[in-house]
Design an enzyme around this catalytic site. Sequence first.
Site, PDB file in Angstrom:
ATOM      1  N   GLU A 194       0.823  -1.228   0.000  1.00 15.01           N
ATOM      2  CA  GLU A 194       0.000   0.000   0.000  1.00 15.01           C
ATOM      3  C   GLU A 194       0.851   1.269   0.000  1.00 15.01           C
ATOM      4  O   GLU A 194       0.722   2.118   0.894  1.00 15.01           O
ATOM      5  CB  GLU A 194      -0.958  -0.022   1.192  1.00 15.01           C
ATOM      6  CG  GLU A 194      -1.965  -1.156   1.090  1.00 15.01           C
ATOM      7  CD  GLU A 194      -3.059  -1.120   2.158  1.00 15.01           C
ATOM      8  OE1 GLU A 194      -2.847  -0.504   3.214  1.00 15.01           O
ATOM      9  OE2 GLU A 194      -4.131  -1.704   1.925  1.00 15.01           O
ATOM     10  N   GLU A 388      -5.472  -8.084  -1.217  1.00 17.15           N
ATOM     11  CA  GLU A 388      -6.236  -8.038   0.038  1.00 17.15           C
ATOM     12  C   GLU A 388      -7.691  -7.711  -0.256  1.00 17.15           C
ATOM     13  O   GLU A 388      -7.970  -6.877  -1.126  1.00 17.15           O
ATOM     14  CB  GLU A 388      -5.713  -6.944   0.978  1.00 17.15           C
ATOM     15  CG  GLU A 388      -4.353  -7.190   1.535  1.00 17.15           C
ATOM     16  CD  GLU A 388      -3.898  -6.077   2.476  1.00 17.15           C
ATOM     17  OE1 GLU A 388      -4.754  -5.442   3.115  1.00 17.15           O
ATOM     18  OE2 GLU A 388      -2.683  -5.858   2.546  1.00 17.15           O
TER      19      GLU A 388
HETATM   20  C1  BG6 Z   1      -4.587  -3.045   4.766  1.00 21.35           C
HETATM   21  C2  BG6 Z   1      -3.245  -3.428   5.317  1.00 21.35           C
HETATM   22  O1  BG6 Z   1      -4.649  -1.665   4.699  1.00 21.35           O
HETATM   23  O2  BG6 Z   1      -5.725  -3.337   5.506  1.00 21.35           O
HETATM   24  C3  BG6 Z   1      -3.273  -4.549   6.334  1.00 21.35           C
HETATM   25  O3  BG6 Z   1      -2.338  -3.738   4.286  1.00 21.35           O
HETATM   26  C4  BG6 Z   1      -4.457  -4.364   7.239  1.00 21.35           C
HETATM   27  O4  BG6 Z   1      -2.048  -4.570   7.008  1.00 21.35           O
HETATM   28  C5  BG6 Z   1      -5.738  -4.426   6.408  1.00 21.35           C
HETATM   29  O5  BG6 Z   1      -4.527  -5.262   8.308  1.00 21.35           O
HETATM   30  C6  BG6 Z   1      -7.001  -4.309   7.226  1.00 21.35           C
HETATM   31  O6  BG6 Z   1      -6.943  -3.190   8.052  1.00 21.35           O
HETATM   32  P1  BG6 Z   1      -7.229  -3.268   9.604  1.00 21.35           P
HETATM   33  O7  BG6 Z   1      -6.905  -1.936  10.109  1.00 21.35           O
HETATM   34  O8  BG6 Z   1      -8.670  -3.616   9.714  1.00 21.35           O
HETATM   35  O9  BG6 Z   1      -6.337  -4.341  10.126  1.00 21.35           O
END
Ligand code: BG6
Length: 490
Positions: A194, A388
């Site tokens: 990211e 993701e």
């Molecule tokens: C992404 C990141 O932005 O979102 C992860 O690359 C992160 O590291 C994921 O865990 C979900 O976000 P969060 O804050 O709910 O863990």
Amino acid sequence: MFQLKNKFPENFLWGGATAANQIEGGSDVGGKGLSVADVYIFDPKMPKENWTDQWHMMTHKQVEEAQNPNSTKYYPKRYGIDFYHNYKEDIALFADMGFKVYRMSLAWTRIFPNGDELEPNEEGLAFYERVFDELNKHGIEPLVSLSHYEMPLHLATEYGGWVNRKVIDFYVRFATTVFKRYKDKVKYWVTFNEINCVKHHPWTSIGVVEENHPHIEQAKFQGAHHQFVASALAIKAWKEINPEVKVGCMISYQLLVPYSCDPDDIQKTVEKQRESLFFTDVQARGYYPAYTARMLAERNVVLETQPEDEQIMRENPVDFVSFSYYMSSAVSAHPENLEGAVGNLITGGVENPYLPKSEWGWQIDPKGLRSALNQLYDRYQKPLFIAENGLGAVDVVEEDGKINDDYRIDYLREHIKQIKEAIKDGVDVFGYTSWGCIDMISASTSQMSKRYGYIYVDQDDMGRGTKRRIKKKSFDWYKNVIASNGEQLD
Ligand code: BG6
């Protein structure tokens, strides 16, 4: 001449994603140093609405306290879910689901504890070797992010983070060291997780404390420039060792749509979306896009560059574009005039009244994933990888020990359907790793109770619990999705 694609490609890479700082733990073993992630606290007494404050703006006070060995605060990312000691069992569970790929990251501080050492820490290198061997044993392809929100703390405190050009050399040393060691074990790499999120959290992304930079925009763009050069240099070094390696960039892609058809909303949306696409534009094409000059000028940013930077970037673009996709948001040029509109805290936009949202306010928009895939493919014509996607939710263990996470299944099912639509649209997407295949510490809130996994981990927000792994209902569901190559989604 024209062949309609109605199915996921045969060799589609299904799997899950994690990051070292959120799962590994073992921060005091194997010679590991502290990283910027190890500074985040979890404090249940803090009002909920303030849990992400530190994520958006880290303070000197907190950094100093985190370095004090007598600090009584709880730093969840130092403990993770103890993947460090459980990796064999966890990987066996991934294999049970039929994973073809596992997206993971390396903790830079396991290999160069302070970041500026000349020689790597053998214990750290050996740990990842064991992880890769274990994945290989199960026929799971690793896709490795070199840097996922965890640069060495020492590089942030002593060098000022990525704003300092010297950090490029440290990163390239790290990249070259691991690549030489793992060249036969890892085919897919991502240079920065990211990379566009420097705008949300300069500490996590570039090791910068805002108090040091009255002109924070200058610091953010300078840090990003150094990361672009570092990424290109890493690609150059890797391709010299193995021309077959596939390297991707990675952005957080939140699809933005105009709140209305007011031309001002439309123009504002183009500009806001470019704040993310800027990063893929540079890394996929290898040069700064035409709108850069205006973007920098309007922010009073003057980049310091070296004469060789342009050529390095131009000669070393990425092979594929990967991205995270959780939500979309609406954009209004005049939000103050909107009656009843709710601000979207995560994106800085406005909530889209057509969409539901998660318990954390993330607006759920599966069709937006299809649009995102199409936009990115139209723009770059490079293979895409969904690195993701997932739903953070509170899960309940029922009296019979089961975890019925139907809401997660619904979320994932609807998104996967839209990937299939995009494939039909002609988009070349070669893999999907849902976020948090196993529950872990949240990046933004440092909670444990914001869970994404197919595998439940018995651990609470303060790290208490047996750490026992339990398969959720979504575990068998995803196993079936993979076994049917995305055909059986119910
Ligand atoms: C992404 C990141 O932005 O979102 C992860 O690359 C992160 O590291 C994921 O865990 C979900 O976000 P969060 O804050 O709910 O863990």
